[in-house]
Design an enzyme around this catalytic site. Structure first.
Site, mmCIF file in Angstrom:
data_model
loop_
_atom_site.group_PDB
_atom_site.id
_atom_site.type_symbol
_atom_site.label_atom_id
_atom_site.label_comp_id
_atom_site.label_asym_id
_atom_site.label_seq_id
_atom_site.Cartn_x
_atom_site.Cartn_y
_atom_site.Cartn_z
ATOM 1 N N ASP A 154 1.096 -1.734 -0.267
ATOM 2 C CA ASP A 154 0.193 -0.203 -0.446
ATOM 3 C C ASP A 154 0.918 1.268 0.372
ATOM 4 O O ASP A 154 1.098 1.706 1.310
ATOM 5 C CB ASP A 154 -0.922 -0.446 1.420
ATOM 6 C CG ASP A 154 -2.542 -0.651 0.947
ATOM 7 O OD1 ASP A 154 -2.402 -1.430 -0.335
ATOM 8 O OD2 ASP A 154 -3.125 -1.081 1.519
ATOM 9 N N HIS A 271 2.257 -8.150 2.715
ATOM 10 C CA HIS A 271 0.584 -7.195 3.250
ATOM 11 C C HIS A 271 -0.271 -7.777 4.306
ATOM 12 O O HIS A 271 -0.339 -7.405 5.435
ATOM 13 C CB HIS A 271 -0.021 -6.728 2.395
ATOM 14 C CG HIS A 271 -0.714 -5.373 2.389
ATOM 15 N ND1 HIS A 271 -0.563 -4.317 2.812
ATOM 16 C CD2 HIS A 271 -1.768 -5.309 1.754
ATOM 17 C CE1 HIS A 271 -0.815 -3.563 2.534
ATOM 18 N NE2 HIS A 271 -2.034 -3.651 2.425
ATOM 19 N N HIS A 281 -9.979 -6.040 9.338
ATOM 20 C CA HIS A 281 -9.488 -7.220 8.285
ATOM 21 C C HIS A 281 -9.401 -8.431 9.079
ATOM 22 O O HIS A 281 -7.844 -9.563 8.574
ATOM 23 C CB HIS A 281 -8.262 -6.688 7.729
ATOM 24 C CG HIS A 281 -8.257 -5.341 6.505
ATOM 25 N ND1 HIS A 281 -9.393 -5.406 5.665
ATOM 26 C CD2 HIS A 281 -7.658 -3.937 7.006
ATOM 27 C CE1 HIS A 281 -9.109 -4.306 5.276
ATOM 28 N NE2 HIS A 281 -7.853 -2.686 5.873
ATOM 29 N N HIS A 310 -4.415 -0.769 9.581
ATOM 30 C CA HIS A 310 -3.844 0.711 9.777
ATOM 31 C C HIS A 310 -3.402 0.563 11.911
ATOM 32 O O HIS A 310 -4.518 1.342 12.275
ATOM 33 C CB HIS A 310 -4.991 2.093 9.546
ATOM 34 C CG HIS A 310 -4.950 1.527 8.428
ATOM 35 N ND1 HIS A 310 -5.810 1.818 7.124
ATOM 36 C CD2 HIS A 310 -4.232 0.496 6.891
ATOM 37 C CE1 HIS A 310 -5.928 2.040 5.723
ATOM 38 N NE2 HIS A 310 -4.612 0.936 5.927
#
Length: 422
Positions: A154, A271, A281, A310
């Site tokens: 990202d 990732h 997620h 995040h």
């Protein structure tokens, strides 16, 4: 379930870095490692007839060597990229500053090559984006020297808006042109569109060329490299990874090549995290974990970094969802500064395998001191100064003799460690 009472405020606005140079001058300059003693310089020009060449030397303004490379470009709907140049230069000396000029035009840049031996310091930061928090993160990263930047996916958050790739390249240029940036893809790099762009990663592959061919990979989405006693494996969460896939077979073969006497530290990046106690997620990395975890465990990988979530979270050593002294330390560090905000919700109570977790923007530093010891620190991004909020000394698994009984056979068969000996 959180440690620490500091929670970051919502994300700030997107920063659009303007194009202030001429059409023939280089922009979006970044460096990456390209095999032993070599560096790849990548940049973009608006002018199509600028040569793909880099002049370089050890003295500012005095270029004793020159290398010629390749170029590419791409179209995405109505967007046409500039001329994207990739030039590999070298051989280069370790721990040495080189000055360089791209395409015979524009400003001079410089970078410092990584050391040949320990110590070496990696900065790790995922999910960067290009907001005011991103600028804060990069400023804090730059406040202390380092050798290599590792980015587990990202990058630009362009999400099909191609001019944002250009803006991101300009935003990170002051940092990525001075130290090698090694990246792997995240979900925001996919950019597929049914029928027209079914395969994805068009902008990412064109702009951020990594040393996949040098590591025997057939895809820019996964590769490996070694630097100063550390072996780094960059895996692709968004390409096939099951046992029949090219990535799985490449990883299996690549791990067999690792010589722990030469590279006692083995570090993997991907990732979508395999372990995650955040509600964001949740479970998205599970299928990849089930497919590939055994490979990393048998190879005694020391640390696995992930992004996507995040927030920051550090686990103990784990294998198969349980604490295991021979498994990797798993660290989620998807908190570079993205525009989507922080993942504030964690499971409660905190599972025993999760050691520290906090939803704040920041970056991490892994300083590999020698063959056996490394210091990890996570730096929360307060507005004015980065604050060390979590740190730990890590011991390389090469020093844990009990972890090397009955590991993977030379034929790659799946023998396991006898847990009674741990």
């Amino acid at each position: 379930g959180l440690q620490g009472d500091y929670i970051r405020q919502p994300p700030r606005k997107v920063v659009v870095a303007p194009h202030l140079r001429s059409k023939s001058d280089p922009q979006q300059v970044h460096a990456s490692l390209a095999g032993k003693e070599y560096m790849r310089i990548s940049w973009v020009t608006d002018e199509k007839d600028v040569a793909s060449k880099v002049e370089y030397g050890k003295v500012s303004g005095k270029y004793e060597a020159m290398a010629v490379g390749n170029h590419t470009s791409y179209h995405y709907f109505f967007y046409s990229s500039g001329k994207i140049h990739h030039v590999t230069i070298g051989p280069l000396e370790p721990a040495t500053t080189y000055y360089y000029r791209c395409g015979g035009h524009g400003p001079e840049f410089s970078f410092k090559t990584p050391p040949q031996t320990f110590p070496i310091e990696f900065v790790v930061g995922g999910d960067l984006g290009q907001t005011e928090w991103t600028a804060s993160t990069l400023s804090h990263v730059d406040s202390k020297d380092y050798d290599v930047f590792l980015l587990p996916g990202d990058l630009s958050y362009a999400d099909t808006q191609q001019p944002l790739w250009d803006s991101f390249g300009r935003l990170v240029e002051p940092y990525a042109s001075r130290r090698p940036w090694m990246v792997t893809e995240g979900n925001h790099e996919i950019e597929t569109f049914p029928i027209i762009y079914p395969h994805g990663f068009k902008a990412y592959n064109a702009r951020w060329l990594m040393p996949y061919q040098e590591s025997g990979s057939t895809s820019n989405l996964y590769y490996s490299f070694d630097v100063a006693g550390s072996y780094i494996i960059m895996l692709g969460s968004y390409t096939d990874f099951d046992e029949d896939s090219a990535q799985y077979k490449w990883l299996e073969s690549d791990l067999r090549k690792v010589d722990r006497k030469k590279t006692p530290w083995v570090i993997a990046l991907l990732h979508a995290p395999w372990y995650n106690t955040n509600l964001a997620h949740k479970g998205e990395g599970e299928s990849m974990r089930k497919a590939m975890e055994d490979l990393l465990y048998r190879a005694r990988v020391d640390v696995v970094f992930a992004g996507h979530v995040h927030a920051y979270e550090r686990f103990t050593r784990i294998y198969n969802n349980k604490a295991d002294p021979c498994g990797p330390v798993y660290i989620t560090i998807g908190d570079g500064g993205n525009r989507e905000g922080l993942a504030l919700m964690f499971e409660n109570p905190t599972p025993e395998v999760s050691v520290y977790r906090e939803p704040s923007f920041g970056h991490g530093r892994l300083r590999v001191v020698d063959e056996s010891r490394a210091h990890w620190s996570w730096h929360r991004n307060n507005d004015s100064d980065p604050v060390v909020a979590d740190e730990v000394w890590l011991q390389s698994l090469t020093t844990t003799k009990s972890c090397w009984h009955n590991t993977a056979n030379t034929d790659g068969s799946k023998s396991k460690v006898n847990k009674d000996e741990l």
